[in-house]
Scaffold this active site. Structure first.
Site, PDB file in Angstrom:
ATOM      1  N   HIS A  83       0.822  -1.208   0.000  1.00 39.35           N
ATOM      2  CA  HIS A  83       0.000   0.000   0.000  1.00 39.35           C
ATOM      3  C   HIS A  83       0.859   1.262   0.000  1.00 39.35           C
ATOM      4  O   HIS A  83       0.370   2.336  -0.349  1.00 39.35           O
ATOM      5  CB  HIS A  83      -1.019  -0.017   1.146  1.00 39.35           C
ATOM      6  CG  HIS A  83      -0.495   0.196   2.518  1.00 39.35           C
ATOM      7  ND1 HIS A  83      -0.218  -0.831   3.387  1.00 39.35           N
ATOM      8  CD2 HIS A  83      -0.220   1.322   3.206  1.00 39.35           C
ATOM      9  CE1 HIS A  83       0.194  -0.358   4.534  1.00 39.35           C
ATOM     10  NE2 HIS A  83       0.214   0.970   4.460  1.00 39.35           N
ATOM     11  N   ASP A 219       1.356  -7.819   2.178  1.00 42.37           N
ATOM     12  CA  ASP A 219       1.462  -6.371   1.974  1.00 42.37           C
ATOM     13  C   ASP A 219       2.930  -5.942   1.817  1.00 42.37           C
ATOM     14  O   ASP A 219       3.546  -5.423   2.745  1.00 42.37           O
ATOM     15  CB  ASP A 219       0.810  -5.654   3.165  1.00 42.37           C
ATOM     16  CG  ASP A 219       0.460  -4.203   2.852  1.00 42.37           C
ATOM     17  OD1 ASP A 219       0.976  -3.674   1.855  1.00 42.37           O
ATOM     18  OD2 ASP A 219      -0.317  -3.605   3.617  1.00 42.37           O
ATOM     19  N   SER A 642       3.972   2.164   8.284  1.00 49.82           N
ATOM     20  CA  SER A 642       3.742   1.180   7.231  1.00 49.82           C
ATOM     21  C   SER A 642       5.036   0.949   6.455  1.00 49.82           C
ATOM     22  O   SER A 642       5.668   1.890   5.990  1.00 49.82           O
ATOM     23  CB  SER A 642       2.662   1.669   6.268  1.00 49.82           C
ATOM     24  OG  SER A 642       1.409   1.714   6.899  1.00 49.82           O
TER      25      SER A 642
END
Length: 706
Positions: A83, A219, A642
């Site tokens: 992402h 991810d 992240s």
């Protein structure tokens, strides 16, 4: 044991603090924190974290100003989340070559894809400059302070660039502005996409599973840093650039983890508000979060309708949709947690302790003497205008191409044409028609005006709303039809002669932009003075807390500077629910089977085949004999983390952080040790997908996992 460690241990025993809470700056890591890390299982000397040639912090990167990442090879490969790479993957995707849908694997250096406006930054140093800044800004307004700090930043940059022109310095406030640190960075702007799995895996579970556990999302994405071939230093993109060769990089481990193993993240957490007052938390719940959810309910539904109907539109909007949906769901979860644990009440009770402590101080310290009554009054005063500010931003700022251009027309865009004749000078918008959908844009414009008119009192309405009422009977759909028919603002090649006022004002988008900008200015005029008062009291509250607990180490709220958090691998319990601490391949295959009912669980048939294997070879966990996909630690993270590397006690990479859990979404303002968890993708799952799906043999060899 040192006194600081004894004090920390005592506080832990009393339950007033927890060793695995905290986002710690590395250059001044407290001894007590390092010693607690060792107690948890960290095996390296402290200088392996920072301030040595092979320190772990040397290969952790700020990824493009919104995420984190880690260098994992001698040729500058960078791991981050899928992402985080979403925008780059999306930008390279077309209907014919949809890397978002199909994934991508560069088979050679020459196939690696360059990306505009992307970069990685390495932190090269940090220092406390509080004394220097404080002497300059004392007694100044917020605006004056910002100007002074900007000037000081320029002075410090001139000095550092005289030594090394590839370095730059940023000055940031810490501890609510009670301290200031200067951080030195080196930025590489030639960053190329190397590998990504299909979105079905990189965003597996979609909005259904976002912020949830258990997770099976793969991810990750892979980029490469390119450098000047002569210096191995930063360089703008050039076909002649070569892969960057770092002195050190993260060793990648295939050894896995077990319950209670040491775990550490180092990355760039974006923003937390742990020192925020009870009044501030209430405003966060009732204004910021509530307005975001209410507005994005509408925006996301419009985008999804058009994205589902057309592949080209899906590609145009899916990056914006994902970003918007992420914090839409976060805001809902945060409000739920604030109420379920009674956080406002808890904070008020803690503030009562600070009041009591302050009342017992023989000498009143201006830096800590919080006026709680005034703080409460300021928040009540600011509530309505902050609500207007939030709704203006959610409704008009970059929500449709029409609003974006209407506002830009009034912000002094660079002019073209005859410089000797101002009336013949003009500006025109670059053709970006491939990036947005006309019908979607039109519906979004109408919907945002209607919702803003419904939710905001008339005093915050832009003046053109009167035109809608008088000439269009209050019908925003009819007004939008008029705007899109009459205005040339969305017309390719249209020229706007802003110096020719009469001609310029004939386009209705000009008036819309002027009125929106004027409304924004009116709101800011009201909010700025009270915001300055609030910040002054919140600054005192932060300092009062630190002074009251002066024997205990304190970390500053996150501000997108490098931080370390540490803890252990492990799950959590809520009632009868036992989370466990990892997921396996069997669990994702079970979700694949539900894809007819839950579209977010749909993946290509090859994924079922790969994740139904009987033997995962070196990627299997040696204890469970299973393919482990995602895992939990109690590391303290937030947005911006992240892509942060997750290390074991030996400093080896075992995963990439990508999410928090729904049960602790108030963690940005209150860390709950029992519930707050960091969700990471197991690095063995990452490598398995690179190997067995992507057949990325050259990359696996380059990374050389052990």
């Amino acid at each position: 044991m040192k006194k600081s460690t004894l004090v920390l241990a005592g506080l832990l025993a009393m339950g007033t603090a927890h060793a695995d809470e905290g986002m710690w700056t590395l250059y001044n890591l407290p001894d007590a924190v390092y010693e607690q890390m060792v107690n948890y299982g960290f095996e390296l000397p402290c200088d392996m974290l920072y301030n040595s040639p092979n320190a772990i912090s040397n290969y952790v990167v700020n990824f493009s100003g919104f995420c984190s990442g880690v260098v994992v090879s001698p040729d500058g490969l960078v791991f981050t989340n899928h992402h985080c790479g979403f925008g780059a993957i999306n930008a390279h995707s077309t209907v014919e070559h949809d890397y978002m849908r199909d994934g991508f694997c560069a088979k050679s250096f020459s196939e690696e894809l360059p990306n505009e406006n992307m970069f990685v930054s390495f932190m090269r140093g940090q220092q406390d400059i509080t004394a220097r800044v404080s002497s300059l800004i004392a007694g100044k307004s917020m605006a004056e302070q910002e100007q002074i700090i900007d000037s000081l930043t320029n002075v410090m940059n001139d000095s550092i660039k005289a030594i090394d022109k590839t370095l730059h310095i940023e000055i940031d406030p810490f501890y609510e502005g009670n301290k200031y640190y200067a951080t030195t960075y080196q930025e590489f702007r030639d960053l190329r996409l190397v590998f990504t799995v299909p979105k079905s895996m990189g965003k597996f579970g979609g909005d259904t599973d976002n912020w949830m556990w258990p997770r099976q999302t793969c991810d990750f994405s892979v980029f490469r840093i390119y450098a000047d071939p002569k210096t191995n230093g930063p360089a703008e993109y050039s076909k002649d650039n070569v892969p960057y060769h770092p002195e050190h990089w993260a060793p990648v481990s295939l050894q896995g983890y077990k319950d209670k193993d040491f775990a550490m993240t180092i990355g760039y957490p974006g923003s937390t508000s742990r020192y925020l007052s009870s009044y501030g938390i209430q405003q966060r719940r009732d204004v910021e979060n509530t307005s975001r959810v209410q507005t994005r309910d509408i925006k996301l539904a419009i985008m999804k309708k058009y994205m589902d109907a057309d592949e080209a539109t899906r590609i145009q909007y899916e990056d914006g949709y994902a970003s918007s949906a992420n914090y839409w769901k976060n805001s809902m979860g945060m409000n739920k947690c604030i109420d379920s644990i009674g956080l406002i009440r808890q904070k008020a009770e803690y503030e009562a302790k600070i009041k009591h402590w302050l009342s017992n101080q023989k000498v009143k310290n201006p830096a800590t003497n919080v006026d709680f009554a005034a703080l409460e009054r300021y928040y009540k005063e600011s509530g309505p205008v902050m609500n207007a500010l939030q709704y203006w931003q959610e409704s008009f700022w970059k929500t449709s191409e029409f609003f974006t251009r209407a506002i830009q027309m009034n912000l002094g865009a660079p002019l073209q044409g005859d410089e000797t004749n101002p009336k013949k000078q003009y500006f025109e918008f670059a053709d970006n028609s491939s990036e947005w959908n006309y019908a979607l844009d039109k519906e979004m414009t109408a919907a945002m005006m209607k919702n803003y008119a419904k939710m905001m009192p008339a005093e915050y309405h832009p003046d053109f709303f009167q035109t809608v009422n008088k000439k269009f009977g209050g019908d925003f759909d009819k007004y939008t039809d008029y705007l899109y028919k009459k205005s040339k603002v969305l017309t390719k090649g249209a020229k706007f002669f802003s110096k020719d006022t009469k001609k310029f004002m004939k386009d209705p988008a000009v008036q819309v932009g002027l009125d929106l900008y004027a409304t924004y200015g009116k709101i800011l005029e009201k909010v700025a003075p009270v915001t300055e008062k609030i910040q002054a009291e919140e600054k005192k509250l932060c300092e009062a807390k630190i002074q009251m607990e002066m024997d205990m180490p304190h970390y500053s709220d996150a501000n997108f500077t490098m931080r370390l958090s540490y803890g252990q691998v492990g799950g959590y319990m809520i009632g009868a629910f036992n989370s466990g601490y990892y997921t396996t391949a069997e669990s994702i295959v079970e979700k694949f089977k539900q894809s007819d009912k839950i579209p977010d669980y749909k993946a290509e048939p090859i994924m079922t085949e790969l994740l139904s294997a009987k033997d995962y070879g070196k990627y299997s966990d040696k204890k469970s004999n299973k393919m482990q996909l995602c895992f939990l630690t109690n590391n303290d993270i937030t947005g911006g983390n992240s892509g942060s590397p997750m290390f074991n006690g030996k400093g080896q990479l075992i995963g990439l952080a990508f999410d928090g859990n729904w049960d602790s979404l108030s963690s940005d303002i209150n860390f709950d040790r029992n519930l707050a968890r960091c969700i990471g993708v197991d690095i063995r799952f990452v490598l398995y997908m690179m190997d067995k799906w992507g057949h990325a043999d050259r990359l696996i060899k380059e990374i050389n996992p052990q």
